[in-house]
Design an enzyme around this catalytic site. Structure first.
Site, mmCIF file in Angstrom:
data_model
loop_
_atom_site.group_PDB
_atom_site.id
_atom_site.type_symbol
_atom_site.label_atom_id
_atom_site.label_comp_id
_atom_site.label_asym_id
_atom_site.label_seq_id
_atom_site.Cartn_x
_atom_site.Cartn_y
_atom_site.Cartn_z
ATOM 1 N N GLU A 1 -0.477 8.586 1.711
ATOM 2 C CA GLU A 1 -1.453 7.492 1.604
ATOM 3 C C GLU A 1 -0.948 6.294 2.402
ATOM 4 O OE1 GLU A 1 -3.518 4.728 -1.828
ATOM 5 O OE2 GLU A 1 -2.891 6.752 -2.391
ATOM 6 N N HIS B 1 -1.654 3.768 5.723
ATOM 7 C CA HIS B 1 -2.908 3.325 6.317
ATOM 8 C C HIS B 1 -2.758 2.747 7.723
ATOM 9 C CE1 HIS B 1 -4.718 4.357 2.624
ATOM 10 N NE2 HIS B 1 -4.012 3.485 1.935
ATOM 11 N N HIS C 1 -9.621 7.786 -2.464
ATOM 12 C CA HIS C 1 -8.916 6.506 -2.395
ATOM 13 C C HIS C 1 -9.742 5.419 -3.084
ATOM 14 C CE1 HIS C 1 -7.464 2.767 -0.425
ATOM 15 N NE2 HIS C 1 -6.298 3.374 -0.490
ATOM 16 N N ASP D 1 1.802 4.216 0.103
ATOM 17 C CA ASP D 1 0.709 3.247 0.194
ATOM 18 C C ASP D 1 1.088 2.089 1.122
ATOM 19 O OD1 ASP D 1 -1.791 2.198 -0.195
ATOM 20 O OD2 ASP D 1 -1.430 1.469 -2.219
#
Length: 340
Positions: free
Chosen positions: A7, A9, A162, A286
């Site tokens: 995860e 980004h 998400h 994240d």
């Protein structure tokens, strides 16, 4: 120990501009991503690679975070999603040793989204897609989205679910009146995102999405977005006349994978193992919203009361097994119904 983080980004400048020009509802994450985290999100070289090295992460599976393209008009969502997937593929090609990717799908146009998933997987080589929750008033279990789930099952690719902001009415009712900053935080990472995402996953289970597509595999972060830890209570719905083909807990153990998404709690880690087993767990940081700290990814796994083989499974083995069966036949076409 090779560590793959799922995860993580990436937001190219073109997408930031599209968010600011095209998104039709206020979304605090647009301004957050465009200001506080813009450099880290756009960077694919020094800043990101150094952060990966510091944390002990070998590969990031890149994706477009919330709000994605969920709130665009259908035509805009198609063009932005295709552009993002092409940019992402080019970025991976430059550093295949450090990057992989989840596609973004134009979910406001579900049939186009199914076709884009096929293109992204079979022509671009991406490893599934990341979906940012509901589309306006349509929850993820809405029958409009069946073509997407049908395509993902046929291609043998996972869908990462998400968080995004709860609907404005929910924010007004439950996450307002405390304080200007607290209201925003409460509706986002403090709890609102997680209730929102957990409810979307639970609705998919309760309305039979996984009965219609029994081999569909999804991934959720934050240790199951609250609902995993309430399975004993949720199991009351087994007696609610839903006519599901399996007990509710079975869907969470057979169709869902779980990652920490920056919540590096050994207590939550152990509880997740207790509920679903090591074979249903993978790693995520994240980034750039959360950081493991110096060599934190490796330290977190090594501190867990599990074997070396189990550490390896969570660090990379379960992910590699999950994507090993992806259908790569580029001669297959997607029809108007979303079927392959």
């Amino acid at each position: 120990m090779k560590i793959i983080a799922l995860e993580e980004h990436f937001v190219p400048r073109q997408v930031c501009e599209a968010w600011e020009a095209t998104a039709k509802i206020q979304d605090f994450t647009v301004s957050m991503n465009g200001n506080q985290y813009a450099r880290q999100l756009e960077d694919l070289e020094d800043i990101r690679i150094q952060a990966m090295n510091d944390a002990g992460i070998d590969v990031q599976v890149l994706s477009l975070p919330s709000p994605g393209v969920q709130n665009f008009k259908p035509g805009d969502s198609i063009s932005v999603a295709r552009d993002f997937n092409d940019i992402l593929t080019d970025a991976i090609a430059k550093r295949p040793d450090r990057f992989d990717g989840f596609a973004t799908l134009p979910v406001p146009s579900p049939i186009a989204a199914a076709k884009e998933l096929q293109r992204a997987v079979q022509k671009l080589g991406l490893k599934g897609a990341l979906l940012n929750g509901r589309v306006h008033e349509r929850n993820m279990d809405h029958s409009d989205f069946n073509p997407i789930y049908e395509a993902a099952e046929a291609l043998h690719v996972p869908l990462y679910i998400h968080p995004q902001l709860p609907p404005s009415g929910v924010r007004d009712a439950y996450y307002s009146g405390i304080g200007p900053i607290a209201d925003i935080m409460l509706s986002m990472g403090a709890i609102g995102w997680h209730y929102e995402t957990g409810i979307q996953l639970l609705r998919m289970v309760l309305t039979g999405v996984f009965d219609r597509y029994p081999n569909l595999q999804v991934i959720v972060g934050h240790w199951g977005e609250v609902v995993l830890f309430y399975l004993d209570r949720i199991a009351q719905l087994n007696h609610a006349g839903l006519k599901l083909e399996r007990p509710i807990a079975d869907y969470f153990k057979q169709n869902v994978y779980y990652t920490p998404s920056g919540i590096f709690s050994q207590h939550y880690f152990s509880r997740t193992i207790e509920i679903v087993g090591v074979q249903r767990m993978m790693f995520s940081q994240d980034w750039p919203y959360q950081s493991c700290g110096e060599n934190g990814a490796r330290t977190f796994l090594e501190q867990a009361s599990i074997s070396q083989a189990e550490q390896e499974a969570i660090a990379h083995g379960n992910w590699e097994r999950l994507v090993s069966g992806i259908l790569r036949n580029t001669d297959t076409e997607t029809g108007g119904s979303g079927k392959l």
